[in-house]
Design a protein around this motif. Structure first.
Motif, PDB file in Angstrom:
ATOM      1  N   VAL A   1       0.837  -1.202   0.000  1.00 30.56           N
ATOM      2  CA  VAL A   1       0.000   0.000   0.000  1.00 30.56           C
ATOM      3  C   VAL A   1       0.869   1.248   0.000  1.00 30.56           C
ATOM      4  N   ALA A   2       1.941   1.237   0.789  1.00 31.95           N
ATOM      5  CA  ALA A   2       2.867   2.378   0.809  1.00 31.95           C
ATOM      6  C   ALA A   2       3.498   2.579  -0.562  1.00 31.95           C
ATOM      7  N   ASP A   3       3.864   1.472  -1.211  1.00 32.35           N
ATOM      8  CA  ASP A   3       4.423   1.561  -2.562  1.00 32.35           C
ATOM      9  C   ASP A   3       3.412   2.140  -3.545  1.00 32.35           C
ATOM     10  N   LEU A   4       2.164   1.748  -3.400  1.00 31.63           N
ATOM     11  CA  LEU A   4       1.116   2.238  -4.297  1.00 31.63           C
ATOM     12  C   LEU A   4       0.930   3.745  -4.149  1.00 31.63           C
ATOM     13  N   ARG A   5       0.999   4.242  -2.928  1.00 30.52           N
ATOM     14  CA  ARG A   5       0.879   5.692  -2.711  1.00 30.52           C
ATOM     15  C   ARG A   5       2.050   6.429  -3.342  1.00 30.52           C
ATOM     16  N   ILE A   6       3.250   5.892  -3.155  1.00 30.48           N
ATOM     17  CA  ILE A   6       4.439   6.507  -3.757  1.00 30.48           C
ATOM     18  C   ILE A   6       4.311   6.500  -5.272  1.00 30.48           C
ATOM     19  N   SER A   7       3.809   5.407  -5.810  1.00 33.48           N
ATOM     20  CA  SER A   7       3.629   5.276  -7.252  1.00 33.48           C
ATOM     21  C   SER A   7       2.656   6.319  -7.785  1.00 33.48           C
ATOM     22  N   LEU A   8       1.540   6.514  -7.087  1.00 32.51           N
ATOM     23  CA  LEU A   8       0.541   7.480  -7.548  1.00 32.51           C
ATOM     24  C   LEU A   8       1.102   8.897  -7.503  1.00 32.51           C
ATOM     25  N   HIS A   9       1.771   9.233  -6.407  1.00 31.88           N
ATOM     26  CA  HIS A   9       2.394  10.558  -6.333  1.00 31.88           C
ATOM     27  C   HIS A   9       3.446  10.717  -7.437  1.00 31.88           C
ATOM     28  N   GLY A  10       4.219   9.677  -7.659  1.00 33.57           N
ATOM     29  CA  GLY A  10       5.247   9.738  -8.695  1.00 33.57           C
ATOM     30  C   GLY A  10       4.659   9.909 -10.082  1.00 33.57           C
ATOM     31  N   PHE A  11       3.550   9.227 -10.336  1.00 34.98           N
ATOM     32  CA  PHE A  11       2.865   9.351 -11.628  1.00 34.98           C
ATOM     33  C   PHE A  11       2.418  10.792 -11.863  1.00 34.98           C
ATOM     34  N   ILE A  12       1.826  11.395 -10.836  1.00 36.24           N
ATOM     35  CA  ILE A  12       1.357  12.776 -10.951  1.00 36.24           C
ATOM     36  C   ILE A  12       2.517  13.741 -11.154  1.00 36.24           C
ATOM     37  N   GLU A  13       3.563  13.590 -10.347  1.00 44.28           N
ATOM     38  CA  GLU A  13       4.706  14.501 -10.441  1.00 44.28           C
ATOM     39  C   GLU A  13       5.438  14.361 -11.770  1.00 44.28           C
ATOM     40  N   GLN A  14       5.474  13.146 -12.303  1.00 44.12           N
ATOM     41  CA  GLN A  14       6.119  12.912 -13.594  1.00 44.12           C
ATOM     42  C   GLN A  14       5.456  13.749 -14.690  1.00 44.12           C
ATOM     43  N   ILE A  15       4.145  13.864 -14.631  1.00 46.70           N
ATOM     44  CA  ILE A  15       3.408  14.605 -15.665  1.00 46.70           C
ATOM     45  C   ILE A  15       3.339  16.095 -15.347  1.00 46.70           C
ATOM     46  N   VAL A  16       2.991  16.433 -14.106  1.00 47.61           N
ATOM     47  CA  VAL A  16       2.760  17.836 -13.754  1.00 47.61           C
ATOM     48  C   VAL A  16       4.050  18.641 -13.720  1.00 47.61           C
ATOM     49  N   TRP A  17       5.119  18.079 -13.154  1.00 44.14           N
ATOM     50  CA  TRP A  17       6.345  18.850 -12.947  1.00 44.14           C
ATOM     51  C   TRP A  17       7.474  18.494 -13.907  1.00 44.14           C
ATOM     52  N   MET A  18       7.578  17.247 -14.287  1.00 46.25           N
ATOM     53  CA  MET A  18       8.700  16.846 -15.153  1.00 46.25           C
ATOM     54  C   MET A  18       8.293  16.667 -16.608  1.00 46.25           C
ATOM     55  N   GLY A  19       6.993  16.629 -16.871  1.00 48.20           N
ATOM     56  CA  GLY A  19       6.513  16.402 -18.224  1.00 48.20           C
ATOM     57  C   GLY A  19       5.756  17.586 -18.781  1.00 48.20           C
ATOM     58  N   SER A  20       4.737  17.295 -19.545  1.00 50.16           N
ATOM     59  CA  SER A  20       3.997  18.324 -20.258  1.00 50.16           C
ATOM     60  C   SER A  20       3.125  19.184 -19.354  1.00 50.16           C
ATOM     61  N   GLY A  21       2.758  18.664 -18.184  1.00 50.53           N
ATOM     62  CA  GLY A  21       1.840  19.381 -17.307  1.00 50.53           C
ATOM     63  C   GLY A  21       0.404  19.318 -17.780  1.00 50.53           C
ATOM     64  N   ASP A  22       0.150  18.478 -18.770  1.00 45.87           N
ATOM     65  CA  ASP A  22      -1.160  18.398 -19.422  1.00 45.87           C
ATOM     66  C   ASP A  22      -2.144  17.588 -18.584  1.00 45.87           C
ATOM     67  N   TYR A  23      -3.232  18.221 -18.181  1.00 44.70           N
ATOM     68  CA  TYR A  23      -4.294  17.554 -17.427  1.00 44.70           C
ATOM     69  C   TYR A  23      -4.781  16.302 -18.153  1.00 44.70           C
TER      70      TYR A  23
END
Length: 295
Positions: free
Chosen positions: A39-61
């Motif tokens: 479960v802890a890994d899943l939370r880290i994964s979800l946060h990482g997925f969001i940060e990958q797009i919002v901050w390191m990627g296109s930022g596209d909703y």
């Protein structure tokens, strides 16, 4: 700015109701290996997925809802039975569009809105209705507890929910909730992709009537994600929720045309979340200055 990143991280936790999953647990006999570490890994994964797009990627909703990659470490990859380098570090795993489509199919959220031993189209559908599409739902006239023992064990979850909510008084809300929740039935209670339940092929098809009255045909999670990514009503719902989180006041208090203007800018920016955040605080600041000048 780290404070901006923290503010948006807090928004996503609130928007996705991640606090509900803090005590996330599943039936150990049905889902061995789904423990606190996973479960802890899943939370880290979800946060990482969001940060990958919002901050390191296109930022596209829209990419938040359409990307087919999921950050996974060795433990997650073994549980979800996917190829992985074997490292304890998180790396993006490509699933393909048929199996994963952004936030709505991230295993953490799928597990969060499910029962300990089974899926829950109702919980998933209510979450999508309120949080993703911004639609209000009335409180049910009578609370009905779902009990597995009330149904034939050979029935699928879709069949059980259909039977339980078939009354006309239930359909006032479930005509909206059910097709949205059914579209995610390819994913079990821990978010693993499946094609069958109780030896029956999964039926994830349905028809959703949008706020504008348009009938949207959903054949599964991908169609649902595409609708949420591209429909103006879902985009406007996202804008309202982000505005309320950043400003701590309802958007409509800032003028009847504010939502229209923010949505227009949002579309022009290719649905860039970082740009939207800047526009929101700019609108809020300008409104505050105008109020002081009036005084």
């Amino acid at each position: 700015n780290p404070r901006s990143q923290a503010k948006l991280r807090c928004f996503f936790e609130h928007w996705l109701e991640m606090e509900r999953g803090e005590d996330l647990a599943k039936d150990a006999e049905l889902y061995p290996g789904f423990d606190k570490s996973l479960v802890a890994d899943l939370r880290i994964s979800l946060h990482g997925f969001i940060e990958q797009i919002v901050w390191m990627g296109s930022g596209d909703y829209r990419e938040l809802l359409l990307a087919s990659e999921v950050p996974m470490n060795r433990r997650m990859a073994e549980f979800y039975e996917v190829k992985h380098s074997g490292s304890d570090r998180f790396e993006l795993v490509e699933f393909g569009r048929k199996q994963r489509s952004g936030l709505l199919t991230h295993p953490y959220l799928l597990a969060q809105f499910a029962y300990p031993g089974a899926t829950s189209p109702i919980h998933r559908g209510v979450f999508i209705t309120r949080n993703m599409l911004g639609r209000a739902l009335r409180a049910p006239p009578e609370a009905v507890e779902f009990k597995e023992s009330d149904f034939d064990p050979s029935m699928t979850m879709r069949e059980k929910v259909t039977e339980m909510t078939k009354a006309a008084v239930c359909q006032n809300c479930h005509a909206v909730i059910n097709p949205l929740g059914f579209s995610l039935e390819h994913y079990d209670a821990v978010g693993r992709y499946r094609k069958r339940e109780n030896r029956k092929r999964i039926d994830a098809a349905g028809e959703y009537e949008s706020v504008s009255g348009k009938n949207v045909r959903l054949r599964g999670a991908r169609d649902l994600s595409k609708f949420a990514a591209h429909s103006p009503e879902a985009q406007r719902a996202f804008i309202e929720k982000l505005f309320h989180h950043l400003v701590k006041q309802p958007l409509r208090a800032y003028g009847d045309d504010t939502l229209d203007r923010l949505h227009e800018t949002f579309v022009e920016s290719k649905c860039n979340i970082r740009t939207l955040a800047v526009e929101i605080v700019t609108v809020s600041a300008a409104h505050g200055i105008a109020d002081k000048m009036k005084q």
